[in-house]
Write an enzyme that holds these catalytic residues in place. Structure first.
Site, PDB file in Angstrom:
ATOM      1  CG  ASP A   1      31.022  42.100  44.151  1.00  0.00           C
ATOM      2  OD1 ASP A   1      29.938  41.640  43.739  1.00  0.00           O
ATOM      3  OD2 ASP A   1      31.787  42.762  43.446  1.00  0.00           O
TER       4      ASP A   1
ATOM      5  CD  GLU B   1      49.435  37.008  46.139  1.00  0.00           C
ATOM      6  OE1 GLU B   1      50.259  36.198  45.702  1.00  0.00           O
ATOM      7  OE2 GLU B   1      48.783  36.828  47.179  1.00  0.00           O
TER       8      GLU B   1
ATOM      9  CG  ASN C   1      35.058  39.831  42.204  1.00  0.00           C
ATOM     10  OD1 ASN C   1      35.641  40.430  41.306  1.00  0.00           O
ATOM     11  ND2 ASN C   1      34.120  40.392  42.939  1.00  0.00           N
TER      12      ASN C   1
ATOM     13  CE  LYS D   1      40.031  48.050  42.875  1.00  0.00           C
ATOM     14  NZ  LYS D   1      39.235  47.289  43.847  1.00  0.00           N
TER      15      LYS D   1
ATOM     16  N   GLY E   1      41.436  44.687  33.463  1.00  0.00           N
ATOM     17  CA  GLY E   1      39.981  44.852  33.506  1.00  0.00           C
ATOM     18  C   GLY E   1      39.613  46.206  34.057  1.00  0.00           C
TER      19      GLY E   1
ATOM     20  CG  ASP F   1      41.083  34.160  30.823  1.00  0.00           C
ATOM     21  OD1 ASP F   1      41.529  35.315  30.709  1.00  0.00           O
ATOM     22  OD2 ASP F   1      41.046  33.341  29.893  1.00  0.00           O
TER      23      ASP F   1
ATOM     24  N   PRO G   1      31.831  34.555  40.125  1.00  0.00           N
ATOM     25  CG  PRO G   1      30.746  33.005  38.746  1.00  0.00           C
ATOM     26  CD  PRO G   1      30.489  34.154  39.675  1.00  0.00           C
TER      27      PRO G   1
END
Length: 752
Positions: free
Chosen positions: A135, A87, A140, A41, A19, A92, A138
């Site tokens: 934040d 990890e 996250n 990330k 993402g 989804d 859903p």
């Protein structure tokens, strides 16, 4: 973007992108050293511009240990990017799963996740200082292989309750997700542990109903306008949710933080108790259709509302199928003309009307039932059955309308002998009628008046033609002919009704009138026609406004985001109204460029009182509040101010000059939060004007100029990216030499 099979840090092999968001991109990767899958990330901007952001997230997560929080494995810098290795949680996120499902999550499953998340928040909020996620949504939340939930993405997290939303230089990271952020986070008035409880409750609301809650600003705007809170009760959207659970979630969604549960532990205990009271009752699989928050009021009767067999049975018409002739009146002995209602001449339209009435009464429950039945059909029939059913319903409705219109309201029929001719009515002789205005009877007018002997008053214009209703009474002048009589004057329109006018003075060609009162609910603008003695003057109209003027918003620009009044989100720059002409007062509603406002007051220096006339968010239309004028007019915009400071360095003690040109000036250009600003331009000039150097700041906001000799130098900040107007003082550096003391620090920082 990293390509598949690319290797980073000679250790992590990219598998695929997972993402990309405001705070960076996330990849699935393989740790070649250990052989396991990891989440990698990567910052979406060069490392120098996001130094604080990712390092802060890495340090924050590295010291946290909780089953519902991801574990940090590594943190490094390679090239121009920084990376956080965590990890990997496969599958989804719950936001994606919510869109892909055609039914809601089971209640006890959601409450189990809620218990795990509240346990994680309880752990985070116990840290010293407390760690706030800020934040929760859903998107996250992910599930492990065992079905446990994990809370991801701490890009907006902060320690303690006094920090600010993280931004990156040159482009803001969205400081919140609108549908899940509490009002205090949107208004940047300080978040706390109860702010996370609001976001979690909004997330649970969405998971249990399939409907996004409206954003807090929209809710606050409605409340300030004394309209109902657009947040619909969770039990109205899903009747299977126990009352006790609904009460707890609605309490956590309170706009006022003080009305929410005291802590995560308190909310966790309350939900556990409420779940225990359900005695293991499970939520059946209910069709779910996600609804955007902008259409949330329509969701009050949306498909997520549950139904039962009793409601479904009401869809069946109860009209008997037997011969309808038994319901007709008995035939008469002699032919006669009679008036017969439509449903007595033909019962078919009546039967359709009954069906339509029942369908209207059932509302969307019938649609939910239909959709459930269609979804149960095998593929691919379920794809075509619903459009076909809808087409059939439309045809039935149109047929019922046509049949209903084909029936006459009254029908002359011969009941006993159809061969008898219908009676013929002779036309009545024409009798001329003289219409007398109703006001004439009040003055005792005679019943017959010669039309040639009456002189009618005629108005040609009214002055002024447009008036502001802020102060009553309003003086009006009407010019015309034959106005010398004491005729009654009024203004009239379908929207406002009739407004009588009081005559002050006048003659044959001109009269002075007073408008002394308006309807209490008059808002906006209306065009009224002048009426004299009951006769409309079609060409004489007056425009009434309860505002001074309409203005299109033009000062809410992205380049002004250095001002605290301007925020930037995924839709662009925005600002908010205030409840008072004070920058410290509460904020509500949202305004963007090209929205239209009506100026109600302009008597307070630097402020307008406005009413939103046109906005992309319909719920904000009609909101009344205060706003600084420059945000509307784009004039007299407060400049960006930088304070230039000379750092305390040994250079200040230098007393002699060297002969070598080895001295330097270095420093930085920073925003109000101490983050460097890239691409700023500085000019360094010798006091005698013979030498001048120009330099731009690096991506992290720093600069330096070397090779300077023994003299006095003047440092000026001359340009800031995306900022057209700003102010900064110049800084003089003295005693700079080429000997022992060779450097001076000059820093420019934006003022609050």
């Amino acid at each position: 973007m990293l390509a598949p099979d690319e290797i980073v840090q000679q250790r992590y092999q990219i598998v695929r992108p997972v993402g990309k968001g405001g705070s960076g991109a996330v990849y699935e990767a393989i740790d070649l050293r250990l052989g396991n899958r990891v989440a990698l990330k990567q910052t979406a901007i060069p490392a120098e511009q996001s130094l604080n952001l990712l390092e802060r997230e890495a340090r924050l997560l590295a010291r946290l240990r909780h089953p519902a929080l991801p574990r940090v494995i590594d943190h490094f810098v390679e090239g121009r990017y920084q990376y956080l290795v965590m990890e990997f949680i496969g599958g989804d996120d719950l936001g994606t799963m919510l869109l892909q499902r055609n039914r809601l999550f089971e209640m006890h499953q959601v409450l189990r996740w809620a218990d795990q998340l509240l346990g994680a928040l309880e752990y985070l909020h116990r840290q010293n200082p407390p760690v706030l996620h800020r934040d929760i949504k859903p998107q996250n939340l992910k599930l492990t292989a065992d079905g446990d939930v994990v809370l991801l993405d701490f890009g907006l997290a902060k320690g303690g309750s006094g920090g600010h939303t993280l931004h990156r230089t040159g482009e803001s990271i969205f400081g919140y997700t609108p549908h899940y952020a509490p009002l205090e986070q949107i208004n940047n008035t300080g978040t706390g542990p109860r702010s996370d409880l609001y976001s979690l409750a909004a997330t649970l609301y969405h998971l249990l109903t399939g409907v996004q809650p409206p954003d807090a600003l929209t809710r606050a705007t409605a409340v300030l306008r004394r309209l109902p809170d657009p947040l619909i009760s969770i039990r109205q959207l899903n009747a299977a949710i126990p009352e006790s659970v609904g009460v707890i979630l609605m309490q956590a969604l309170a706009l006022d933080p003080d009305e929410r549960p005291v802590s995560a532990a308190t909310m966790r205990a309350a939900l556990a108790k409420a779940e225990a009271e359900t005695n293991g009752a499970a939520l059946s699989e209910t069709p779910m259709y996600p609804v955007d928050a902008d259409t949330l009021p329509a969701a009050r009767f949306s498909d997520t509302v549950r139904y039962d067999a009793a409601i479904a049975q009401r869809l069946t018409p109860t009209t008997p199928s037997s011969d309808m002739s038994s319901a007709l009146p008995a035939p008469q002995a002699a032919p006669r003309t009679m008036t017969t209602p439509k449903d007595e001449t033909d019962r078919r339209p009546g039967r359709y009307a009954v069906l339509l009435a029942r369908l209207r009464a059932v509302g969307f429950h019938g649609w939910s039932l239909l959709h459930r039945k269609v979804s149960a059909l095998p593929h691919p029939w379920n794809r075509y059955a619903l459009p076909a059913a809808m087409t059939l319903v439309v045809i039935m409705v149109l047929l019922s309308v046509v049949l209903a219109m084909s029936q006459t309201d009254t029908t002359a029929v011969a009941v006993n002998d159809a061969s008898l001719p219908a009676p013929t009515l002779a036309p009545a002789p024409f009798v001329p009628t003289v219409l007398t205005p109703p006001d004439a009877f009040q003055h005792g007018a005679v019943s017959t008046v010669s039309a040639s002997s009456v002189v009618q008053p005629v108005a040609r214009r009214i002055i002024p033609a447009e008036v502001y209703t802020g102060a009553l009474p309003i003086t009006l002048t009407v010019e015309g002919d034959h106005l010398d009589e004491q005729y009654p004057f009024a203004l009239e329109s379908p929207e406002v009704g009739r407004l009588p006018l009081e005559m002050v003075s006048g003659d044959d060609t001109q009269v002075t009138l007073l408008l002394t009162a308006l309807p209490s609910d008059f808002r906006g603008e209306a065009t009224l026609m002048l009426v004299i003695d009951g006769a409309p003057q079609a060409d004489v109209r007056l425009i009434l406004r309860d505002f001074l003027e309409r203005k299109a918003v033009s000062g809410v620009r992205r380049e002004y985001r250095y001002m605290p009044q301007i925020g930037v989100d995924e839709a662009g720059a925005y600002t908010s109204l205030h409840t008072a002409p004070d920058a410290a007062s509460n904020r509500f509603a949202v305004l963007r460029n090209d929205d239209v406002v009506e100026v109600l007051r302009a008597d307070v220096p630097e402020w307008y009182e406005v009413r939103i006339n046109a906005s992309a968010n319909a719920l904000h239309v009609g909101a009344v509040g205060w706003i600084e004028r420059w945000l509307i007019d784009d004039q007299n915009v407060p400049p960006l101010v930088f304070a230039g400071l000379l750092g305390q360095t040994p250079t200040d003690l230098a007393v002699r000059c060297g002969t070598q040109f080895r001295s330097s000036i270095y420093g930085s250009v920073e925003d109000r939060n101490g983050r460097g600003i890239a691409g700023a331009t500085l000019i360094v000039t010798s006091a005698d004007g013979r030498n001048q150097y120009t330099v731009r700041t690096r991506p992290n906001g720093t600069y330096d100029i070397g090779g300077l000799g023994c003299t006095t130098w003047i440092v000026r900040l001359t340009a800031i990216p995306d900022v057209s107007v700003f102010e900064a003082n110049e800084v003089r550096v003295t005693n700079l030499n080429g000997g022992r003391y060779t450097a001076a620090e000059v820093r420019f920082r934006q003022q609050p």
